[in-house]
Structures are given as structure tokens and as C-alpha cells.
Design an enzyme around this catalytic site. Structure first.
Site, PDB file in Angstrom:
ATOM      1  N   CYS A  38     -40.893 -31.016 -25.793  1.00  0.00           N
ATOM      2  CA  CYS A  38     -40.824 -29.572 -25.558  1.00  0.00           C
ATOM      3  C   CYS A  38     -42.208 -29.013 -25.267  1.00  0.00           C
ATOM      4  O   CYS A  38     -43.228 -29.639 -25.550  1.00  0.00           O
ATOM      5  CB  CYS A  38     -40.285 -28.842 -26.796  1.00  0.00           C
ATOM      6  SG  CYS A  38     -38.677 -29.401 -27.381  1.00  0.00           S
ATOM      7  N   ASP A 462     -75.419 -10.840  -5.142  1.00  0.00           N
ATOM      8  CA  ASP A 462     -74.411 -10.028  -4.464  1.00  0.00           C
ATOM      9  C   ASP A 462     -74.685  -8.543  -4.707  1.00  0.00           C
ATOM     10  O   ASP A 462     -74.915  -8.113  -5.850  1.00  0.00           O
ATOM     11  CB  ASP A 462     -73.018 -10.408  -4.976  1.00  0.00           C
ATOM     12  CG  ASP A 462     -71.918  -9.636  -4.291  1.00  0.00           C
ATOM     13  OD1 ASP A 462     -71.504 -10.044  -3.204  1.00  0.00           O
ATOM     14  OD2 ASP A 462     -71.483  -8.609  -4.856  1.00  0.00           O
TER      15      ASP A 462
END
Length: 512
Positions: A38, A462
Site C-alpha cells: 500500500c 536576474d
């Protein structure tokens, strides 16, 4: 979360008892009494701790003789974040296996791409994942088969070959072994209304595997792509829509749509954000490309990330914490084609988003491969490096220095000198990119972040990042900001998304 968590029994037991979906994909719980495995968030009553054992992969569970739980469907859980944040041999091998390399080229092909012997690859995968490349690829084929069985009306023979099985008998045996149901029984469990329609195709058989979907009659599939919550779709889809290249990408009816270049053909995908999944509508010219298409869409949207771990780390900075608390779960918009993104990064150097889209759109119209899109306005595949390497440089409407950058890049991509695929070593690739004319730190880092998938790539030069840093009271010079960002490691690419989101640029907003 960390590598090898499945060996820490007490932590795994607590995770299972808490049913926290965050742990899905990190490890799998095998129940000794029922012989099923599971996901940690399985809704059934947890077994006694002494009846649990833990494995790092579904393939390892299957090799140990456990079958997939019919309630929690562990084969459909999100992938482990490990393979996105790491660049070592095992992580690169897992990315290649997800991209279908073992099915197409075998284990020798996988080893050749990585530059190691097959024995070394198998030994390292077994040591960390409890399964070798063949078993991992088999588990993936089983998952693909289940998707096709449950979401299409294709004949089972077509499903088998489209999923990558070499024989019908192997397909039948694998489905029964993994899911404890025959393929027909698996399809019978799905409500009739949930089964998607596909275009009629010839019955597949030996010598006809390439016709899982015939030319002109692409298979149409409606799928649900799971993710770990939370997921903030604003910057993710906003970025993809705002930078969309005409003819290749578009935003239509609440979905990001684009064309895909795939190993056996081409495709068109529509991706729509939903509260608990991403709705994925795929049109494929050859259904054997399904596994690769899903893998690339997940990678594009960064769906295997662990947002809780990422956001917890970024919250340790008091100046970033308010941004994270305001809109948690930001992802890094990536790409479905690394070479395409590198070309677009060069086209976007020192120009606006609109200008970059215009340049790319012209290349697409002149050199892209035409495709048919009956559901929208997509017209072409983005040109391949080989097609771009053959064009006349004088036809490029850009400065001479950038023209040299462009032609050098596409030439090296076309002849294989430069490789940007999921198998590449990030450090080595960065060095190769930096050696190219016209490639500075910004271009290299944006390619590392969005094409290579480096979760720690950072863009201190940037303009948007520096402006956001200044507004927040962070250091705004590249050197000082890089020093401050050391505390954000290994998730600096996600910090970039939070910093960019302080601006009013369209990339930060879900299109209306």
C-alpha cells in the site's frame, strides 16, 4: 524526508498510522499477513506494526511477492521527489527508466546513456531501490497497462503492446501478478461512464506493434495526474501560458495545451489544474508513447516535488516566510524538451517575453513539423536541433553575437557534443554550457533550473530577483544575495519562484 527512509521502521510506522499523503511515493508498506502493498495514506485500518515491512519502490514490493492494494492503488501515487532533486547515478537512471529507455533500448541502452556498465547500474539500483532496471521498467509497464485498461476501450492486445509488453501472455501474467485481477476483470471494475473513448485501431499483433494507434487516428486519453498538496497553479500555469510559443503552445478553455515530440510519434496534451489533481487530456499518434508522455508532463509541472519540505526550509528565512505563507506550494515550471528550452533561453536573452515568443514563433512556422490539432490552434512541433542546425544563419533576425550563440548551441545539440537529456550530469553540463559563446551565468542557471531540473539552481543576477530582493529587504547585489541564499539550499530554484511572484508580470497569474 531523506534517502533510505524505508529502513527507519519507527518513522515509517508513524507515517502509515497518520495516513499522511505527503509520504506517498517515498516508500511502500507491505503487509505480511495479506501479501499486499500500500501507499502510506491507504484509507484502510493500519495493520499491526509487526505485520508491516517497508520497501523503497513498487517494483521491490512486486519482486518480493506482494500485490498492489485495490483500495489505495499504490501504483498511482506521485513519484519519489528523490529523482528530481538528485543528480547521482541512481537518480539519473530512474529518470531514464521513467522516460521509457529500458523498454526501447534495453538495459544496455540505459547503461550506454549513463556511461556505466550494466553490472554497475544493476548493483546500484538494487542497493538503493531493492529492484534492478528490468523490474523497475516492468512495474512501470504494469502501471501504464492499468491506465490504458481503465481509461480506454482499446482491445487488450493493443493495450499490451502500447504499454511496452512484448507478448500478450507476459501482459496477462504481469497484470494478474501485480493487481490480483485479470485485465478483463480490472476493466470490469471501472464504471462504464469512466472509460474514455479512443479512435478505433487495428488489432495489434507480432509485427504490428507500431500501430497501437494508426496514422490520422490518434488515441485520446483522459487521465488524472496526482501530486503532493499543496500546489499553487498561479505561477506554474501563468509562466507556461505567458511564454507560450505560437503554434506549439496555447492557453485554451482553462487548459495549457502544447505539442509533444515523442519517441514513436507526436502528441498534443491539454493540462488543466484541479484542486486535487491535474486533468490531462492526451492525443497520441502512437499509444506506445503514453508512458513517456505522462513522465514528461509530470516533469513539466514539477508534480513529484515535496512542497511541504521545500516550504518548511524557505520559511526559516523571516523575509521569505510571508511569501510562502501567502501562497504555499509553488512549483518550478519546467519543460518537456530540454533542447527546445535551451534554444528558447538563447532567443530570450536580453529581450522581452513578447519578443522571445515572436522569435520562437517565426522559427516554428519556418522549420517546425506540421501537426493536426482538431481540438485547438496548435500547428507544429518545435523544430528539432537538426532542423535548426541546417538553417541559414543570415535568416535569423538577431544581433550577430547572439546568432553565433544560437548556431553554436544548435550545432552541438544536433551532433551530440552537448546533451541536455534527463541522463546528463548537471555539473558537467553546466561547464559545457558555460564554455559556449554567449552563455553567461543567467542563461546557464535558467537552463539548469527549468531544463535540467536542478532544484537548487539560482539566478542572483536576474533583474526581477534583484528588484524583489530589494523590496523585501534582502541583499540585492548578486554576491551578497547568493551568500544569503545559502540558507535556502537545496531549494533555491523554488525561492526564485517566490521572489518572482512579488512582481505583477503575467507569468505570475493564472490566465483568465
Amino acid at each position: 524526508m531523506q534517502t533510505g527512509m524505508y529502513t527507519e521502521t519507527e518513522r515509517c510506522v508513524r507515517a502509515v498510522q497518520s495516513k499522511d499523503a505527503r509520504f506517498d511515493g517515498w516508500f511502500f508498506t507491505a503487509v505480511l499477513t495479506t501479501r499486499i502493498y500500500c501507499r502510506p495514506s491507504c484509507p484502510v485500518v493500519p495493520p499491526k506494526p509487526e505485520n508491516m515491512t517497508f520497501y523503497p519502490s513498487a517494483a521491490a514490493c512486486q519482486q518480493a511477492g506482494f500485490r498492489a492494494c485495490k483500495r489505495c492503488r499504490p501504483d498511482t501515487s506521485p513519484g519519489s521527489p528523490e529523482w528530481n532533486q538528485r543528480a547521482d547515478l541512481v537518480a539519473r537512471a530512474m529518470r531514464l527508466i521513467a522516460d521509457g529507455v529500458v523498454d526501447r533500448e534495453g538495459v544496455p541502452g540505459l547503461a550506454a546513456r549513463l556511461g556505466y556498465s550494466t553490472r554497475q547500474i544493476e548493483r546500484q539500483l538494487l542497493a538503493e531501490l531493492g529492484a534492478g532496471p528490468l523490474a523497475l521498467a516492468r512495474a512501470q509497464r504494469a502501471q501504464t497497462a492499468r491506465i490504458l485498461i481503465e481509461t480506454t476501450a482499446l482491445p487488450m492486445a493493443d493495450v499490451a503492446f502500447a504499454a511496452g509488453f512484448s507478448a500478450i501472455r507476459t501482459f496477462n501474467d504481469t497484470v494478474r501478478e501485480v493487481f490480483a485481477l485479470s485485465p478483463s476483470d480490472l476493466r470490469a471494475r471501472v464504471p462504464r461512464r469512466a472509460t474514455a473513448t479512443t479512435s478505433p485501431t487495428p488489432s495489434a499483433g507480432p509485427g504490428r506493434r507500431a500501430r497501437a494507434a494508426g496514422p490520422g487516428t490518434p488515441g485520446v486519453l483522459n487521465l488524472r495526474l496526482p501530486f503532493r498538496a499543496p500546489l499553487n497553479p498561479d505561477n506554474l500555469f501563468g509562466h507556461l501560458a505567458a511564454t507560450a510559443v505560437p503554434g506549439v503552445e496555447e492557453w485554451r478553455d482553462g487548459a495549457y495545451r502544447r505539442t509533444l515530440r515523442l519517441p514513436y510519434g507526436h502528441g498534443v496534451v491539454a493540462l488543466t489544474p484541479r484542486p486535487d489533481h491535474i486533468a490531462c487530456r492526451l492525443m497520441l499518434s502512437d499509444l506506445r508513447d503514453l508512458t513517456v508522455a505522462i513522465s514528461r508532463c509530470r516533469r513539466l509541472l514539477d508534480l513529484d516535488a515535496d512542497p511541504v519540505a521545500i516550504d518548511d526550509q524557505l520559511r526559516t528565512d523571516p523575509l521569505l516566510a510571508p511569501l510562502v505563507d501567502k501562497a504555499p506550494g509553488r512549483r518550478v515550471p519546467r519543460t518537456v524538451d530540454e533542447a527546445e528550452f535551451a534554444v528558447r533561453a538563447v532567443l530570450g536573452q536580453q529581450v522581452s517575453t513578447a519578443a522571445a515568443r515572436t522569435h520562437a514563433g517565426r522559427l516554428v512556422a519556418a522549420h517546425g513539423e506540421p501537426v493536426d490539432d482538431p481540438e485547438g490552434g496548435l500547428t507544429h512541433l518545435f523544430p528539432s536541433p537538426e532542423a535548426l542546425a541546417a538553417l541559414d544563419p543570415a535568416s535569423l533576425a538577431m544581433p550577430r553575437t547572439r546568432r553565433t550563440t544560437f548556431t553554436t548551441l544548435v550545432g552541438q545539440l544536433a551532433d551530440g557534443t552537448l546533451r541536455l537529456g534527463v541522463e546528463c550530469d548537471w555539473t558537467e553540463t553546466r561547464a559545457r554550457l558555460l564554455s559556449l559563446p554567449g552563455f553567461g551565468p543567467w542563461t546557464v542557471d535558467v537552463i539548469a533550473m527549468r531544463a535540467l531540473g536542478d532544484a537548487d539552481a539560482f539566478l542572483p543576477t536576474d533583474l526581477g530577483i534583484r528588484r524583489a530582493a530589494q523590496e523585501l529587504g534582502l541583499p540585492s547585489t548578486p554576491a551578497a544575495l547568493t551568500a544569503r541564499a545559502a540558507a535556502w539550499q537545496p531549494w533555491r530554484a523554488y525561492a526564485v519562484q517566490y521572489l518572482w511572484a512579488t512582481d505583477s508580470h503575467p507569468i505570475n497569474f493564472l490566465p483568465v
